[in-house]
Design an enzyme around this catalytic site. Sequence first.
Site, short mmCIF file in Angstrom:
data_model
loop_
_atom_site.label_atom_id
_atom_site.label_comp_id
_atom_site.label_asym_id
_atom_site.label_seq_id
_atom_site.Cartn_x
_atom_site.Cartn_y
_atom_site.Cartn_z
CG ASP A 193 -2.25 0.67 0.96
OD1 ASP A 193 -2.24 1.90 0.85
OD2 ASP A 193 -3.28 -0.02 0.85
CG HIS A 231 -5.52 3.25 1.43
ND1 HIS A 231 -5.00 2.21 0.71
CD2 HIS A 231 -6.86 3.17 1.31
CE1 HIS A 231 -6.01 1.52 0.18
NE2 HIS A 231 -7.14 2.08 0.53
CB SER A 403 -9.92 0.37 0.53
OG SER A 403 -9.08 0.71 -0.53
#
Length: 866
Positions: A193, A231, A403
């Site tokens: 990520d 994230h 996600s």
Amino acid sequence: MRVSSTLALLGLVAMVAGNPSKPRNYDANDYYVLELDSSTSPDLVAARLGLRHEGQMAGLEGHHIFAGKRERHDVVTPVLHESKRRKRDLGGSDILEGVRFAQRQVPRKPWEKRALLPTRPTRPPRFYSDARQADLGLLQRQRHVMDTLSISDPIFDKQWHLLNTLQPGHDLNVTGLWMQGITGKNATVAIVDDGLDMDSDDLKPNYYAGGSYDFNDHRPEPKPTLSDDRHGTRCAGEVAAARNNVCGVGVAYDSKIAGLRILSKLITDADEALAMIYDFQHNDIYSCSWGPPDDGRSMDAPGILIKRAMLKGVQEGRGGLGSIYVFASGNGANKDDNCNFDGYTNSIYSITVGAIDRTGQHPYYSERCSAQMVVAYSSGAGDAIHTTDVGQNTCYDQHGGTSAAAPLGAGVYALVLSVRPDLTWRDLQWLQMDTAVPVNVETEEWQDTAIGKKFSHTFGYGKIDAYAIVEAAKTWKKVKPQSWYFSPWVHVNQAIPQGNEGLVIEHEVTADALKDANLERVEHVTVTMNVNHTRRGDLSVDLISPEGVVSHIATARENDQTNAGYDDWTFMTVAHWGESGVGNWKVIIKDGKVNEHSGTFVDFHLKLWGESIDAAKATKLPMPSEDDDKDHAKVISSTTTMTASTTVVTQSAEAPATLPSTVPTDQPDRPKIKPTSSGMAAAGSGVAPTETSAATQTGEAAPTTTDSNWISWLPSFGVSGKAQVWIYGAVVLIVAFCVGLVIWLFMARRRKLLNNPRDDYEFELLNEEESQGLNAGEKGVGTAGAKTRRTRGGELYDAFAGGSDDEDGFEEGYTDQETSRRTEIERRRLSDDGLEEEQRHVIGDDDDSDEEELDEKRHGQSSRAV
Ligand SMILES: *[C@@H]1O[C@H](CO)[C@@H](O)[C@H](O)[C@H]1NC(C)=O
Ligand SMILES: *[C@@H]1O[C@H](CO)[C@@H](O)[C@H](O)[C@H]1NC(C)=O
Ligand SMILES: *[C@@H]1O[C@H](CO)[C@@H](O)[C@H](O)[C@H]1NC(C)=O
């Protein structure tokens, strides 16, 4: 001191492990990956090509990285061609004969994160925090779990995805496993990520440095640096946030967590490939909440090196049991997007996880497709996933999109592996198929599969039930190794009728053919297709198995205007899991729109993947090459008998009797999926795309007609003709803008003078006022000024990160190829200013304003999205 020496040591360990070799410098150097015969010396090849040998790619035997001074052109390919030509004409030998594959590494835009920007209001409705609404039995259970396991994490009671006290049964059903002591010990999940804040008090206890690396900044630790790098940390919190007094807990709160940073800057295929197999003897599971843009018109797949890495991962990772790849299905459902148009989610090596909301409904964004295995909880119905954030003790309550669903899957698989570390990657897929729990069976599209399961393109085999999969895993008998049956290329070469008619191609697979292929029962099915069409989004394709199960392998996409058709694209389905595979397979292609756009079904190639009959005869699939699927003619000519058993039938709507009753023929321009109960999905798919279509169509003609003729006398920058058009176009625009600006300034000054006929006197006074105002409000104005600049930086970055409507507008009207060429230039530009500027905003310096900036972005985007 201690910290830095530890870092240095870790760096050294990473180097010694031969990992991503030397830090790269893309500004100064060009990099090439060459695959060499085992007998060929990389040093001699380097000397012959005038490059430096940087080392072997860890995990990818025979693949080496070479570096040279940055040039405009690929300097290797011409030399290889020349060498081949000389060899052919003159004979002799050349060290370059040992080069099997060469690819220049051009930094490209990273893939897009699959989070959703929270929509206002950002707080969940009061309802959800009102304990009085909760189920009393479940509240007691929550108390009991917390007391028994000493869970004192402050937001545990908000983590409804772990234990939902408001909507009974709508959680992962994991607490029973924790009570048995199954918490992920000895399993490791790598979050691929935008980084992972290993200094967070919630992640630190489980952080595994050995499996972590930053492929963006080429450092051993994946520490987030951009304000947008949150994230990965949020995803990591869902998997492995520690049981302590910080935020909440992860699904597998005693598992180890690693971070592989690839989404924060330009990246090359070589680096992404290395990330996908980084430390793959210890990283068991790779959780990937990203992919090609979910805009309903992208059709993109991993490059050949990344494909090779993932195959290596399943063949050699985890001591040969296979790395587990988990991918988020994508957030483009409201734009007609479908996860079969994404080469990561439709890979047989990945488990694709979609989303459901806390009431068990399909959220408007979660993509459907035949390659989707399961769904897990995420945002929607007024709430989102509550998890850890970047910062020492920072929580986040708005994590969402697919996600947030995929890492929950990764966490559950960590629980499975902690109980059964001996399971292969395919055992895990079997278990997931077998134990997923169907949801909304009454209201949504579901089919009974040949082995008595239920499959839906919206929910896969259903939602993940952690308890069910781990219980099943405890006694699971491992499946035999993989085998496969490949049909020959079936040449069709027929026009695709428009409207309700479908072109039906049948291909018979005989029992003998499967016996020869050592294939006992089917798991995945893939169909590689070539279709010419002037508007790709009009097409849809169904695959119907001999047992009558229907896979909608391709669905119509309103936004997809390209004339590229399907070019050796491979679709995948998991709906035929467990079938024998024997009998007639039907491929039905439709062009649902009666318009001027038409096409031809050229050929296809059916592959059945599954369990072998005789384990001893199973072999390893060779590494893929770029032209695996290119040599159509050759394959077909050697297997004419097989084509004879292929019958081509044009199926009209008037005679549906010969079609299995499950194929609706009366919905020309919609994917053959029942409308969902979600109003948003229906509204979104109908409204959004129409706005863009006109722009795209008109824009499409422009770049193609200009091409390179009128600029052939200009320097080429080493890029293609179309890219040059964009460079010169940009230059012309900039010049025009500057000229315009000068004129405007001149006119403005003139007007000002005209408006102030008493000239100098008042002019000065005005100036004084202005400067007074400036001085008086210096702080405020200064801040505002800084803010504007920052926001601009943010916008720039947003455009880069994609998903923003700005970008959508910007990219309107280019074919995919043009877009990718153009974005390369765009990338370089952004890497030079936008990203670098953004990067200076190191998180932690001023967390508040970063938060504000993020808020602005979200706000801006969500309002634009309306
Ligand atoms: C959840 O787990 C429990 C055991 O803790 C099990 O009895 C139950 O069937 C599972 N499923 C649901 C929906 O509760
Ligand atoms: C943990 O994994 C290692 C190998 O990675 C193994 O040697 C060890 O026995 C495992 N421990 C447990 C408790 O399963
Ligand atoms: C399909 O398009 C390709 C590339 O444009 C072309 O080479 C090929 O001949 C076309 N095939 C058919 C059957 O139209």
